[in-house]
Design an enzyme around this catalytic site. Structure first.
Site, PDB file in Angstrom:
ATOM      1  N   LEU A  53      19.091  22.359   1.245  1.00 31.79           N
ATOM      2  CA  LEU A  53      19.240  20.920   1.429  1.00 31.79           C
ATOM      3  C   LEU A  53      20.661  20.439   1.195  1.00 31.79           C
ATOM      4  O   LEU A  53      20.978  19.277   1.472  1.00 31.79           O
ATOM      5  CB  LEU A  53      18.299  20.174   0.463  1.00 31.79           C
ATOM      6  CG  LEU A  53      16.849  20.652   0.415  1.00 31.79           C
ATOM      7  CD1 LEU A  53      16.053  19.818  -0.586  1.00 31.79           C
ATOM      8  CD2 LEU A  53      16.201  20.592   1.788  1.00 31.79           C
ATOM      9  N   TYR A 103      30.185  14.719  12.038  1.00 29.38           N
ATOM     10  CA  TYR A 103      29.001  15.049  11.247  1.00 29.38           C
ATOM     11  C   TYR A 103      27.998  15.836  12.080  1.00 29.38           C
ATOM     12  O   TYR A 103      27.469  16.866  11.654  1.00 29.38           O
ATOM     13  CB  TYR A 103      28.355  13.761  10.720  1.00 29.38           C
ATOM     14  CG  TYR A 103      27.071  13.991   9.953  1.00 29.38           C
ATOM     15  CD1 TYR A 103      27.072  14.650   8.730  1.00 29.38           C
ATOM     16  CD2 TYR A 103      25.847  13.531  10.452  1.00 29.38           C
ATOM     17  CE1 TYR A 103      25.900  14.854   8.014  1.00 29.38           C
ATOM     18  CE2 TYR A 103      24.675  13.727   9.748  1.00 29.38           C
ATOM     19  CZ  TYR A 103      24.704  14.396   8.537  1.00 29.38           C
ATOM     20  OH  TYR A 103      23.537  14.602   7.840  1.00 29.38           O
ATOM     21  N   LYS A 107      26.591  19.748  11.569  1.00 33.65           N
ATOM     22  CA  LYS A 107      25.172  20.047  11.426  1.00 33.65           C
ATOM     23  C   LYS A 107      24.712  21.044  12.485  1.00 33.65           C
ATOM     24  O   LYS A 107      23.924  21.961  12.211  1.00 33.65           O
ATOM     25  CB  LYS A 107      24.341  18.760  11.515  1.00 33.65           C
ATOM     26  CG  LYS A 107      24.363  17.928  10.245  1.00 33.65           C
ATOM     27  CD  LYS A 107      23.711  18.678   9.085  1.00 33.65           C
ATOM     28  CE  LYS A 107      23.539  17.833   7.855  1.00 33.65           C
ATOM     29  NZ  LYS A 107      22.926  18.596   6.741  1.00 33.65           N
ATOM     30  N   ASN A 132      16.886   9.079   9.671  1.00 31.28           N
ATOM     31  CA  ASN A 132      17.458   8.411   8.494  1.00 31.28           C
ATOM     32  C   ASN A 132      16.409   8.384   7.380  1.00 31.28           C
ATOM     33  O   ASN A 132      15.397   7.684   7.488  1.00 31.28           O
ATOM     34  CB  ASN A 132      17.876   6.980   8.852  1.00 31.28           C
ATOM     35  CG  ASN A 132      18.970   6.946   9.894  1.00 31.28           C
ATOM     36  OD1 ASN A 132      20.118   7.260   9.609  1.00 31.28           O
ATOM     37  ND2 ASN A 132      18.618   6.582  11.114  1.00 31.28           N
TER      38      ASN A 132
END
Length: 369
Positions: A53, A103, A107, A132
């Site tokens: 995570l 970003y 990812k 989100n």
């Protein structure tokens, strides 16, 4: 079962670890920025499942995106390969992985590492593209706009919205944790090549702001949100988690006279209103009837009697009530009714009525029982 959780002190990590412990998964390896490297090495040797995570959301410089979301993933996978540990691994990615921004690129790079690792090592890999995320323990001005709105509005600080019509997709933390536990137990949800959380909601930024502002004003209006609406229910829980600790409580307006007091507690547009009635010793309240308005009385302290009379008859019906034996008494329409305190101390009654009080249409008619 030994479970490694990277990003253990983050928003998702805290919530996941709390639920894993609730479900008695107690052998958890927690890794975060302050964990020694030698511990990570040992964790990768012994782990039976990895929840990866850890990541970077808002770095000081753009280069940290790739360093945190790609670089550390590479370190983690190399350690697993070093120890020939073929345990399943889940990685936290984002719906932005399909977008051309720093970003999203970082990812997607992390996802590709996992895809290559799957081919090379031949072990289960679960790539989750999250929307989100929002919920308790998130950080304002970092994790999500929900956290920022909740934090600022709870403190009376300004919230600026540039475009109220922008739509965002939200995913509640409890739903995320439930899905990850299902993944751990071998029952993940997959669609279009990636794993995902089935429960998501879409809302405009303007509506989101209005909902959270409504939560703040609800202490004045006494209304509660529509709890049969998943988004409102989850947002309200999230909002309460951002209250300043000195503001957990709020005062109610007590309507006091020599008979006792009457205090409204909660109101809803569709489920009625709850109030607290306090009657002093020997006092009788009521002596009225309603066409459509109906009520439920619950004496929680003291002793008394509730009397009824159908308005076109002479017969009086009595129900003796006490806080020693909780009993709900329905107040049907068409019956004039009252409640009398038979004890020597205050009698406290919780009263529910099927509609909030409307001074323009009170539906209340005086008549002695």
């Amino acid at each position: 079962m030994k479970i490694l959780v990277t990003g253990a002190n983050g928003f998702l990590g805290k919530n996941l670890i709390a639920e894993l412990r609730n479900q008695e998964f107690n052998n958890i390896f927690s890794f975060d920025l302050d964990t020694p490297d030698e511990d990570l090495d040992r964790f990768c040797k012994e782990a039976d499942f990895v929840f990866h995570l850890a990541g970077i959301n808002r770095p000081e410089v753009t280069e940290e995106f790739m360093e945190g979301n790609y670089g550390f993933t590479s370190v983690l996978l190399n350690l697993l390969k070093k120890h020939k540990n073929k345990c399943p691994i889940m990685i936290s990615s984002s719906i932005q992985a399909s977008l051309d921004n720093p970003y999203g690129k970082s990812k997607r790079a992390g996802e590709k590492l996992l895809e290559e690792y799957y081919i090379e090592v031949d072990t289960p890999v679960y790539i989750y593209r999250f929307s989100n995320l929002y919920g308790k323990w998130s950080r304002p001005n970092y994790n999500t706009v929900v956290a920022t709105f909740c934090y600022n509005i709870a403190r009376g600080e300004e919230v600026i919205v540039n475009d109220s019509d922008v739509e965002i997709e939200l995913c509640y933390i409890d739903d995320v944790v439930k899905e990850l536990v299902n993944c751990l137990k071998g029952n993940p949800t997959k669609d279009n090549g990636f794993y995902h959380v089935p429960e998501v909601d879409k809302v405009t930024v303007g509506t989101l702001k209005s909902l959270i502002e409504g939560f703040k004003s609800s202490r004045d209006t006494l209304t509660v949100p529509k709890l049969d609406n998943r988004l409102e229910k989850n947002l309200y829980s999230t909002y309460l988690s951002f209250l300043p600790e000195e503001d957990f409580s709020y005062k109610l307006k007590m309507n006091v006279d020599d008979r006792g007091s009457f205090t409204e507690f909660l109101k809803t547009n569709d489920r009625g209103q709850v109030s607290i009635n306090i009657s002093k010793a020997g006092i009788t309240k009521g002596n009225h009837w309603h066409h459509t308005k109906n009520e439920k009385f619950l004496v929680v302290s003291g002793t008394g009697v509730i009397r009824f009379r159908k308005i076109d008859t002479e017969e009086v019906i009595e129900y003796f009530v006490s806080g020693d034996k909780l009993e709900v008494v329905d107040i049907p329409v068409g019956y004039t009714h009252n409640i009398e305190n038979l004890g020597d101390s205050d009698m406290v009654t919780v009263m529910w009525v099927n509609e909030p009080f409307d001074a323009n249409s009170p539906d209340t008619y005086f008549m002695e029982v």
